[in-house]
Scaffold this motif. Structure first.
Motif, PDB file in Angstrom:
ATOM      1  N   PRO A  95       0.808  -1.230   0.000  1.00  0.00           N
ATOM      2  CA  PRO A  95       0.000   0.000   0.000  1.00  0.00           C
ATOM      3  C   PRO A  95       0.838   1.276   0.000  1.00  0.00           C
ATOM      4  O   PRO A  95       0.528   2.231  -0.732  1.00  0.00           O
ATOM      5  CB  PRO A  95      -0.819  -0.121   1.294  1.00  0.00           C
ATOM      6  N   ALA A  96       1.921   1.316   0.796  1.00  0.00           N
ATOM      7  CA  ALA A  96       2.766   2.512   0.846  1.00  0.00           C
ATOM      8  C   ALA A  96       3.472   2.736  -0.483  1.00  0.00           C
ATOM      9  O   ALA A  96       3.658   3.887  -0.911  1.00  0.00           O
ATOM     10  CB  ALA A  96       3.794   2.378   1.971  1.00  0.00           C
ATOM     11  N   ILE A  98       2.355   1.887  -3.504  1.00  0.00           N
ATOM     12  CA  ILE A  98       1.380   2.382  -4.477  1.00  0.00           C
ATOM     13  C   ILE A  98       1.073   3.856  -4.236  1.00  0.00           C
ATOM     14  O   ILE A  98       1.106   4.682  -5.162  1.00  0.00           O
ATOM     15  CB  ILE A  98       0.080   1.550  -4.399  1.00  0.00           C
ATOM     16  N   VAL A  99       0.810   4.209  -2.973  1.00  0.00           N
ATOM     17  CA  VAL A  99       0.495   5.600  -2.653  1.00  0.00           C
ATOM     18  C   VAL A  99       1.715   6.495  -2.878  1.00  0.00           C
ATOM     19  O   VAL A  99       1.605   7.607  -3.406  1.00  0.00           O
ATOM     20  CB  VAL A  99       0.000   5.728  -1.193  1.00  0.00           C
ATOM     21  N   PHE A 102       2.203   7.199  -6.549  1.00  0.00           N
ATOM     22  CA  PHE A 102       1.164   8.126  -7.007  1.00  0.00           C
ATOM     23  C   PHE A 102       1.504   9.573  -6.627  1.00  0.00           C
ATOM     24  O   PHE A 102       1.417  10.488  -7.448  1.00  0.00           O
ATOM     25  CB  PHE A 102      -0.182   7.724  -6.408  1.00  0.00           C
ATOM     26  N   LEU A 103       1.919   9.765  -5.376  1.00  0.00           N
ATOM     27  CA  LEU A 103       2.244  11.113  -4.918  1.00  0.00           C
ATOM     28  C   LEU A 103       3.504  11.654  -5.593  1.00  0.00           C
ATOM     29  O   LEU A 103       3.579  12.840  -5.927  1.00  0.00           O
ATOM     30  CB  LEU A 103       2.431  11.113  -3.392  1.00  0.00           C
ATOM     31  N   TYR A 108       2.688  15.642  -5.928  1.00  0.00           N
ATOM     32  CA  TYR A 108       1.852  16.105  -4.817  1.00  0.00           C
ATOM     33  C   TYR A 108       2.613  16.278  -3.500  1.00  0.00           C
ATOM     34  O   TYR A 108       2.070  16.844  -2.544  1.00  0.00           O
ATOM     35  CB  TYR A 108       0.696  15.115  -4.585  1.00  0.00           C
ATOM     36  N   ALA A 158       0.682   3.501   4.871  1.00  0.00           N
ATOM     37  CA  ALA A 158       0.491   4.345   3.696  1.00  0.00           C
ATOM     38  C   ALA A 158       0.012   5.746   4.087  1.00  0.00           C
ATOM     39  O   ALA A 158       0.312   6.729   3.406  1.00  0.00           O
ATOM     40  CB  ALA A 158      -0.507   3.702   2.736  1.00  0.00           C
ATOM     41  N   LEU A 159      -0.716   5.846   5.203  1.00  0.00           N
ATOM     42  CA  LEU A 159      -1.204   7.147   5.675  1.00  0.00           C
ATOM     43  C   LEU A 159      -0.058   8.056   6.090  1.00  0.00           C
ATOM     44  O   LEU A 159      -0.182   9.282   6.079  1.00  0.00           O
ATOM     45  CB  LEU A 159      -2.149   6.959   6.863  1.00  0.00           C
TER      46      LEU A 159
END
Length: 264
Positions: A95-96, A98-99, A102-103, A108, A158-159
């Motif tokens: 998850p981390a 992938i995020v 993306f960022l 971002y 991931a958060l």
């Protein structure tokens, strides 16, 4: 950067990476309080790599065990437990990754460098940490990790790409909610960070290739200083969690977050 600025960055990173109070948030705040120019994402990641080396050094036996699991995965040796734990860490890292991609590719990351966002996240995730530490049982160890638990902690990790959340804090929070002890929550959190931080380092390789000699030198020096500070802090934290709760970190997060929202 001056040596003093590099030293401050290293100490801030080395201390806050392993205490659940958000290293990225403090790295963003450092220029605000000192007047130094923002060091930028590349130096931020360089100090995270210094922290990564400290984790590998401190948990060397665990890293060797995971290495055995990797060899067992490709048919060399038999280490079923180690292989299972290795795969839970790999799956928890997805998850981390992938995020993070993306960022990074979307540009971002710079948009998150806000004191208001840091303040809000310090408070919100600080309160969640306090609740988890209060209600979570202490019955599970790292060796009890399951696929579901690894994925839940991985989703929490991931958060932490959003400053003020705290990677160690949010993963410890998830682990405590799942019933892992304080020490084992920290242990799994730190081991889970190895592929995540290594991946972040790989993402800046193109930037390093284009970096000036001075910037590359600053990154290497700051990363080395961070290693020393991080190893010392990790040693302290693992001893501290054997005797005390996480409430001191909760109070610090809420107080710091409130101060940022009021003053900025």
């Amino acid at each position: 950067m001056t040596f003093i600025q590099m030293l401050l960055l290293a100490v801030v990173q080395g201390v806050t990476e392993f205490l659940p109070i958000s290293s990225s948030g403090h790295l963003i705040l450092l220029p605000v309080f000192t007047g130094y120019a923002d060091q930028g994402p590349m130096i931020d990641i360089a100090v995270h790599v210094g922290s990564l080396l400290a984790i590998i050094t401190y948990f060397f036996k665990d890293v060797l065990s995971l290495g055995k699991g990797g060899l067992a995965t490709i048919g060399i040796g038999k280490a079923d437990a180690e292989r299972r734990l290795l795969w839970w860490i790999i799956i928890g890292t997805i998850p981390a990754v992938i995020v993070g991609l993306f960022l990074k590719t979307g540009g971002y990351l710079e948009g998150f460098r806000s004191t208001t966002l840091v303040g809000i996240n310090l408070i919100v995730y600080g309160v969640l940490l306090g609740v988890a530490d209060r209600v979570g049982q202490q019955v599970k160890s790292f060796e009890d990790m399951t696929l579901k638990d690894g994925l839940i902690v991985g989703l929490a990790q991931a958060l932490a790409l959003i400053p003020g959340t705290s990677r160690s804090g949010v993963t410890m929070t998830a682990a405590r909610f799942l019933g892992y002890s304080r020490v084992e929550s920290a242990r799994f959190s730190f081991l889970l960070s190895i592929p995540a931080v290594a991946g972040a380092g790989i993402l800046i390789v193109p930037d390093l290739m284009d970096a000036s000699g001075d910037l590359l030198k600053e990154a290497l020096i700051t990363g080395a200083l961070t290693f020393v500070a991080a190893f010392a802090t990790m040693t302290f934290l693992m001893q501290f969690l054997r005797k005390a709760s996480m409430m001191v970190f909760v109070i610090y997060r809420v107080a710091m977050g409130a101060a940022l929202l009021i003053w900025f």
